[in-house]
Design a protein around this motif. Structure first.
Motif, short mmCIF file in Angstrom:
data_model
loop_
_atom_site.label_atom_id
_atom_site.label_comp_id
_atom_site.label_asym_id
_atom_site.label_seq_id
_atom_site.Cartn_x
_atom_site.Cartn_y
_atom_site.Cartn_z
N ALA A 1 0.81 -1.26 0.16
CA ALA A 1 -0.09 0.02 -0.18
C ALA A 1 1.04 1.27 0.00
CB ALA A 1 -0.78 -0.01 1.16
N GLY A 2 2.12 1.15 0.52
CA GLY A 2 3.04 2.18 0.18
C GLY A 2 2.81 3.31 1.47
N ILE A 3 2.14 2.80 2.64
CA ILE A 3 1.80 3.79 3.63
C ILE A 3 3.11 3.59 4.63
CG2 ILE A 3 -0.67 3.71 3.41
CD1 ILE A 3 0.84 1.53 6.01
N LYS A 4 3.09 4.49 5.62
CA LYS A 4 4.08 4.54 6.59
C LYS A 4 3.93 3.82 7.93
CE LYS A 4 6.77 7.31 4.32
NZ LYS A 4 8.15 6.72 3.72
N THR A 5 4.74 2.80 8.40
CA THR A 5 4.21 2.14 9.52
C THR A 5 5.16 2.22 10.51
OG1 THR A 5 5.48 0.19 8.80
CG2 THR A 5 3.13 0.46 8.39
N ILE B 1 7.40 9.78 18.48
CA ILE B 1 6.59 10.56 17.65
C ILE B 1 7.16 11.67 16.96
CG2 ILE B 1 4.69 12.38 17.93
CD1 ILE B 1 3.53 10.38 20.11
N ARG B 2 8.02 12.20 17.16
CA ARG B 2 8.95 13.12 16.28
C ARG B 2 9.29 12.21 15.06
NH1 ARG B 2 14.37 14.21 16.57
NH2 ARG B 2 14.39 11.94 16.50
N ASP B 3 9.59 11.12 15.32
CA ASP B 3 10.13 10.15 14.17
C ASP B 3 8.92 9.90 13.26
OD1 ASP B 3 12.71 9.87 14.96
OD2 ASP B 3 12.55 7.43 15.54
N LEU B 4 7.68 9.51 13.79
CA LEU B 4 6.38 9.30 13.02
C LEU B 4 6.29 10.67 12.25
CD1 LEU B 4 4.00 7.34 12.52
CD2 LEU B 4 3.08 8.92 14.39
N ILE C 1 6.58 10.79 8.03
CA ILE C 1 5.54 10.90 7.14
C ILE C 1 5.75 12.44 6.26
CG2 ILE C 1 3.30 11.66 6.99
CD1 ILE C 1 2.81 9.72 9.49
N ALA C 2 6.20 13.25 7.22
CA ALA C 2 6.21 14.67 6.40
C ALA C 2 7.44 14.69 5.29
CB ALA C 2 6.78 15.81 7.43
N GLN C 3 8.82 13.93 5.59
CA GLN C 3 9.69 13.75 4.56
C GLN C 3 9.60 12.68 3.69
OE1 GLN C 3 11.33 16.50 4.88
NE2 GLN C 3 10.50 16.53 7.06
N ASP C 4 8.42 11.93 3.99
CA ASP C 4 8.41 10.49 3.05
C ASP C 4 9.75 9.73 3.19
OD1 ASP C 4 7.41 8.55 1.63
OD2 ASP C 4 7.59 9.60 -0.06
N ALA C 5 10.07 9.63 4.40
CA ALA C 5 11.49 8.84 4.46
C ALA C 5 11.27 7.40 5.42
CB ALA C 5 12.40 9.61 5.53
N PRO C 6 12.20 6.62 5.30
CA PRO C 6 11.95 5.52 6.19
C PRO C 6 11.73 5.50 7.63
CG PRO C 6 13.84 5.27 4.47
CD PRO C 6 13.45 6.60 4.67
#
Lengths: 376, 376, 376, 376
Positions: A122-126, A331-334, A338-343
């Motif tokens: 799905a290409g979403i972040k987890t 949560i900063r990582d989360l 998402i914001a940077q589309d980063a792993p």
């Protein structure tokens, strides 16, 4: 889009910890996105409403599907009991939402892999809530290891012991039943120390384990004389082998009197040793063989602004972070992921690797043998 | 007979420790017998003579058989390398002398049993130098366990780690060859923590272990470029099961940077927990669940005159005993056991049980499986 | 009115700590009033605007009088340098606003008393940021003392040492000039340990002190070769006598290498002793003479949900609070004090008592004699 | 002459400690002279005889003058109560014997100076039993300071606290009367920490002190209802100034619950800090500002064979010395000082300097002012 809207499912222990951390993260870090605590789901509409008020969320619902179906929710935050993670996560993924789940990710590795593949397709972040690796002190430990300051790692000893079920009269709960919780201390706390070993050393490739339930029944609260059968482990320990050749032992117990947050680890290398005790979570003990031989000793480094992430909380060293602060880093990582589309790490795949070790532990115990873990 | 005459074989590390402890024991304790440091045997007559002078012995010899054959020697004290213990002990037993031997008793359990049976048939006294159980702090731990103050023991974690071979450039020595030393850290230090588990908990009945040699070669001193092959283990860990149902893990390493006397143990019971760290050998940490719930915590008990044997050293609490003092208690046991014709512990049979666990550890590693120990 | 609107003056170290704590307090505690972070004042409108954004405040201004004059502000929160506290607080009081000020309250006791009397006459609420007394661990210490668990207090030893100016090359700053900061480590950190002694024991009635400036000049940043004259103390210590007959010593240093948050105290009573080290802020050491004599020892109590306020942060014991969490408790006190119209502590009068001790310390040193403090 | 013959006066606490240490010193160190434990004097001939037997001395007497007058005694070892030190030492000096005395040397500085001058004129050797400076760990601390590893010393904080009289019901004894003991905790334990400050830093030149007797009466043993009046201090603290410009505080208490051997010191310099806690007498904490700024921390150095004198006790680091071992080092100094005709420290003159500080402490308290110490 300038905001990330959170839908929180579950308002128990971890639900509140998440709620606190959303506020703290926003105040501590210069985030790329605003966090909006949008909706809370709980068992009943009434409970959800009162919890939303307490936890600072705008809306509430008695049906978690409302969160999945709400177009204004960006992140589904799963703090429900373990056996519900899979259904909720798959629904969220299907709805195209990012998923932030508490650990253990699933009741077994097969479920975890199904969830992982769905998320990746799905290409979403987890992101999975193994928050203890987010501690600046642990990040410092990783930095020291990666820079070779203790040489090649040859041994890892880790424990995660608490005493929340040490009293034989502590009542029965859902955590003690396989269908709701899966394994016992193994999945609840052992998963943290397994993830920590993965973070600091390398993938675990082989395991040989012993598990034990010490208190086989427990009284059922408010039902005099009735007992529930305990279906999972009170204590577990294992020998492990890492992909890089290092060996080690891991241990977890929920009946270890006196231990309150006993995540303790010792990493021995060819040039030095690191020790961390989570009951003193802003301290790292470092021994390096490069000091003059008559001046060597474990030094107690107090985490400070020169170490990862600490300066955002306080500009003075040694002032101490708390349990909720580790969650705020998570949560900063989360948000930034998402914001940077980063792993993100640990994502579902990383959490699945933890589930795979847990499964191998149970198999090893059942069959009294070493079990290999397939890390492909 | 009012005196006990000692014949000491070997004047290295442990030889000197014994010599100091004979003097200290006589000054500290009101002994039933006078100790006479009679004769020393060493490799050459010259070395024996100079060592005898340094260590305060009357006579010396370059041939240890002289001690065996001397009618004035009551106790043969074996501080020679491990592979010589058997021959020396059997000769002493045949000569009707009591035997005080350093650990490990033998290179394997079969030899240890042969020695045990010979000693028991001859009716002489035996004592093996697992001195750490003689520490008043450890005696206190045993007292606390036996009185049920921590309830039923459910878990034991023990380590004995040092760093004396952590530097890969530390030269080769006889300790690294199988024929002279047998196993590596397992027999040298692991034997101590195995004996400690036997002392504090119960016989070990099953073991599953992993062993590793990290530094496979080491430079030979004074021979540039030449290396010796290391034939035994640098680090070992094992899962254990006790006769009483408790489980645990043991670990030993001679390459654990920063650990100098890292005999560390944690005994968890159904009502409390004990922790001991031999780098702080006069402290015991005790957690008891019987304290008020909001006042519970590990308490640091400093050994003092109210605890076993301490008052002979000092009448004030917390003034601290040292390494040599534990050996002095051991010698008090030796002297009184002989004088009163009373049982000694750990005798050859107890030490043989340690050897049996060590053998099981090596077999377990070789065959990658759990191994049972026959304690009959 | 359902909300409390905050106007924050100053956005440095403490300004950010307050901003974090406002968010955390709201998430952690079930507050009677909503906190609204309304306006920030800083040196320039531009800086104020960017800081307001970072810290999560709605509005900003380059002139702190705007906060005083704004009818929507309920609490003026003073995080500006010490020499400005008086003017700002008096203006806020005159405008009928509650005042939340950082410590030390004023440059001397005379100013502090003027502020105190103004506040009391105006009937507004005051609170001074001696946040360390808000730590659940310290509240537990007070509870133990008040319940008589350590008997009558006979001695108090307190230090507050850090090393932020230990390096002689750390540049000159406003803190080192009398007109801006007043005294040196005495007012900056010594005031905390004085307030702590007042909180845990009794008012200090007599003092005899020694002060010293070790590094008399410091380089001026960005001006090669230029130095500034240090006008206040690097280290101070004092002997004290309390109103209840106990005696003690206090010490503070800003040049104590290795100390990062070295607020350390030991309270000795006729039945036991308490020890606290703020570098481990969630631990309290308690020794009680009522334990069995052979089981006595300092016990390490990890703060948990059974202790004051902790449960709001986490329901598991020993998970650890951080520096910012103590400030969050302080803000809970502020909000509830205002909401319930209840007394706050430490208010201006309590802070004035600290200033009085500081003045006595400087007089004692100047005249080499004991000085009495008038606590009426 | 190949032997040094000891005449021991007094067989209480310290008498036995000396007896143990004579034996241990001989076994541990390669001494230049043989130690012969020749004669013991005690209150009665019977007690002396039984003690001689227990402590390993050849002869005994009920009259200490027999030791003074015996031509075969080389060293008079004074372990009698404080008020007898002067008469015994002067008699021994007059008889041309070396004097080894327990501390405090005398009841006041005037007596101590009289003894010092007599000894210096007679040309005999003197040594006073401030044994804690003989600890290899403390010798290491001195080495670190002298080599400048912590820069210039700017502050010294020392305590010596125990709880042997913390219980108000502990019976009256001679130690509580001025005529027998002089001051209370000041002379008994405070003298040790004063001597330690002299050893590690510099002579103390000025002092300002406070003294307090907390328990003014104590029950007389075996006399129900009768009490004795306590005539000296239960707790004392002082501010000090050193000849080299450093300042500090010293504290001692005999009513500090929980402290068993609470000689604790912290030496702060311009480049680092040292911390020592005698309840962990084989550890030294060292912080140096020369480490990389993000790797700084107090390091725990475990005393080992690379540090002064340790290797004679054990060739492995961290194995721990005990209380009696410090006394054995002291005796090595005594024997070698006599054998080599070399200076001893602390001799009577050094001990007299301690008495001078103690006198100044009492005068300071009496007159509520700073008092200078004449160190000429």
């Amino acid at each position: 889009m300038n905001a990330i809207r959170i839908g929180l499912i579950g308002t128990g222990y971890m639900g509140k910890a998440h709620a606190i951390a959303f506020q703290t993260a926003a105040a501590v870090f210069p985030l790329s996105r605003q966090i909006i605590c949008e909706m809370v789901a709980d068992i009943t509409p009434e409970q959800a409403e009162s919890q939303a008020k307490l936890l600072g969320f705008h809306r509430s619902t008695g049906d978690w599907h409302d969160i999945i179906n709400d177009p204004d929710i960006d992140v589904v935050d799963i703090c429900a009991p373990n056996h519900l993670h899979k259904e909720m996560a798959l629904a969220a993924i299907a709805a195209g939402k990012h998923v932030y789940s508490e650990k253990p990710l699933a009741l077994n590795a097969q479920d975890a892999m199904e969830m992982t593949l769905a998320a990746e397709q799905a290409g979403i972040k987890t992101l999975v809530g193994f928050n203890y690796t987010k501690n600046p002190t642990i990040q410092l430990a990783k930095e020291i290891i990666e820079r070779g300051e203790i040489g090649e790692v040859v041994h890892f000893r880790g424990t995660f012991n608490e005493d929340y079920l040490a009293d034989a009269n502590t009542p029965f709960s859902w955590r003690l039943k396989r269908q709701f919780s899966g394994s016992g201390t193994l999945g609840d706390m052992g998963s943290h120390i397994i993830n920590m070993a993965h973070y600091l050393v390398a993938p675990i490739t082989q395991v040989c384990a012993d598990l034990q339930t010490v208190h086989n029944t427990r009284p059922i609260a408010d039902k005099t004389g009735e007992v529930g059968m305990v279906e999972n482990d009170d204590q577990v320990h294992m020998m492990i082998r890492f992909a890089n050749g290092a060996i080690g032992t891991l241990e977890s117990s929920r009946i270890a009197w006196g231990r309150k947050n006993g995540l303790w680890l010792e990493v021995t290398g060819t040039k030095g040793t690191l020790v961390y005790d989570q009951e003193r979570l802003s301290e790292l003990q470092l021994y390096t063989a490069t000091d003059a031989s008559n001046r060597q000793g474990f030094r107690r480094i107090l985490t400070g602004p020169e170490h990862p992430d600490y300066r955002h909380f306080c500009v003075s060293a040694g002032h101490g972070l708390g349990y909720n602060d580790m969650k705020a880093v998570e949560i900063r990582d989360l948000v930034e992921g998402i914001a940077q589309d980063a792993p993100l790490w640990p994502d579902f795949r990383a959490a699945c690797a933890v589930n795979a070790v847990c499964d191998a532990v149970e198999l090893s115990h059942k069959e009294s043998r070493w079990v290999s873990i397939n890390n492909d």
